[in-house]
Design a protein around this motif. Structure first.
Motif, short mmCIF file in Angstrom:
data_model
loop_
_atom_site.label_atom_id
_atom_site.label_comp_id
_atom_site.label_asym_id
_atom_site.label_seq_id
_atom_site.Cartn_x
_atom_site.Cartn_y
_atom_site.Cartn_z
N ASP A 1 13.83 -0.54 -13.59
CA ASP A 1 12.74 -0.30 -14.55
C ASP A 1 11.39 -0.73 -13.98
O ASP A 1 10.37 -0.13 -14.29
N ALA A 2 11.38 -1.79 -13.19
CA ALA A 2 10.13 -2.36 -12.71
C ALA A 2 9.61 -1.72 -11.42
O ALA A 2 8.40 -1.72 -11.18
N ILE A 3 10.51 -1.19 -10.60
CA ILE A 3 10.10 -0.68 -9.28
C ILE A 3 10.61 0.74 -9.11
O ILE A 3 11.81 0.98 -9.07
N GLN A 4 9.69 1.65 -9.01
CA GLN A 4 10.05 3.07 -8.82
C GLN A 4 10.58 3.28 -7.40
O GLN A 4 10.21 2.56 -6.47
N PRO A 5 11.45 4.28 -7.20
CA PRO A 5 12.06 4.50 -5.89
C PRO A 5 11.05 4.61 -4.74
O PRO A 5 11.28 4.05 -3.66
N GLU A 6 9.95 5.27 -4.98
CA GLU A 6 8.96 5.43 -3.90
C GLU A 6 8.20 4.14 -3.58
O GLU A 6 7.55 4.03 -2.55
N VAL A 7 8.32 3.14 -4.46
CA VAL A 7 7.63 1.87 -4.26
C VAL A 7 8.51 0.84 -3.54
O VAL A 7 8.03 -0.16 -3.02
N TRP A 8 9.83 1.10 -3.48
CA TRP A 8 10.74 0.13 -2.87
C TRP A 8 10.37 -0.25 -1.43
O TRP A 8 10.43 -1.44 -1.10
N PRO A 9 10.01 0.68 -0.57
CA PRO A 9 9.64 0.26 0.79
C PRO A 9 8.50 -0.77 0.81
O PRO A 9 8.55 -1.75 1.56
N ARG A 10 7.50 -0.57 -0.04
CA ARG A 10 6.39 -1.53 -0.12
C ARG A 10 6.86 -2.87 -0.67
O ARG A 10 6.43 -3.93 -0.22
N HIS A 11 7.74 -2.82 -1.69
CA HIS A 11 8.25 -4.06 -2.27
C HIS A 11 9.05 -4.85 -1.24
O HIS A 11 8.87 -6.06 -1.10
N LEU A 12 9.91 -4.16 -0.51
CA LEU A 12 10.70 -4.85 0.52
C LEU A 12 9.81 -5.45 1.61
O LEU A 12 10.05 -6.58 2.06
N ALA A 13 8.79 -4.73 2.01
CA ALA A 13 7.86 -5.25 3.01
C ALA A 13 7.15 -6.50 2.47
O ALA A 13 6.97 -7.49 3.19
N LYS A 14 6.75 -6.44 1.20
CA LYS A 14 6.09 -7.59 0.59
C LYS A 14 7.03 -8.79 0.51
O LYS A 14 6.63 -9.93 0.74
N MET A 15 8.30 -8.54 0.19
CA MET A 15 9.27 -9.64 0.12
C MET A 15 9.55 -10.22 1.51
O MET A 15 9.74 -11.42 1.66
N CYS A 16 9.55 -9.37 2.52
CA CYS A 16 9.67 -9.88 3.90
C CYS A 16 8.48 -10.76 4.24
O CYS A 16 8.63 -11.83 4.84
N ASP A 17 7.29 -10.33 3.84
CA ASP A 17 6.09 -11.15 4.05
C ASP A 17 6.20 -12.48 3.31
O ASP A 17 5.84 -13.53 3.85
#
Length: 150
Positions: free
Chosen positions: A48-64
């Motif tokens: 609900d919070a993260i759209q499929p196209e946003v996942w790569p950015r979210h994962l990169a942010k979590m790695c950061d």
């Protein structure tokens, strides 16, 4: 980074293992969020919070985020509190599941001393995020929860 430089790295006074690097963090983050997305309790919240196209950015942010948390890099820019406060209904059960999945991820990939570093930092996150019900539970988990043990 040279082996000598790596041997001098510490986190809260604890020497960092030689193997702890960006590649390790990426494996943990991606493996963990793979579990989260498939989980019956947490998956729907993330879907609900993260759209499929946003996942790569979210994962990169979590790695950061984890790089900044464990390696003291300066790559993470953000405020973790507001996105978590915006999710209604988050509670102790969600935090417990998050910890359980995180522990399974780090222990499934790395030796105990490395997994312990990840878990130590993971247990500090809810306290710094500031959710009162979760923070009190995190303090209890620090000594009593079965997933706390490295």
């Amino acid at each position: 980074m040279t082996a000598k430089a790596r041997s001098k790295r510490t986190i809260v006074g604890t020497p960092l293992p030689y193997v702890l690097d960006e590649a390790m963090i990426r494996l943990v983050v991606h493996g963990f969020y793979d579990k989260i997305r498939r989980d019956d309790l947490l998956g729907p919240i993330f879907h609900d919070a993260i759209q499929p196209e946003v996942w790569p950015r979210h994962l990169a942010k979590m790695c950061d985020f984890w790089s900044a948390t464990l390696l003291r890099s300066s790559r993470y820019e953000g405020r973790p509190l507001p996105p978590h406060l915006a999710i209604s209904g988050l509670g102790v059960a969600h935090f417990r599941r998050w910890l359980k999945l995180f522990r399974a991820t780090v222990h499934g990939i790395w030796p105990p001393e490395v997994a312990a570093l990840f878990m130590d930092r993971a247990l500090r996150i809810p306290i710094s995020v500031g959710k009162p019900t979760i923070s009190r539970n995190a303090a209890r988990c620090a000594s009593a929860c079965p997933w706390r043990q490295a």
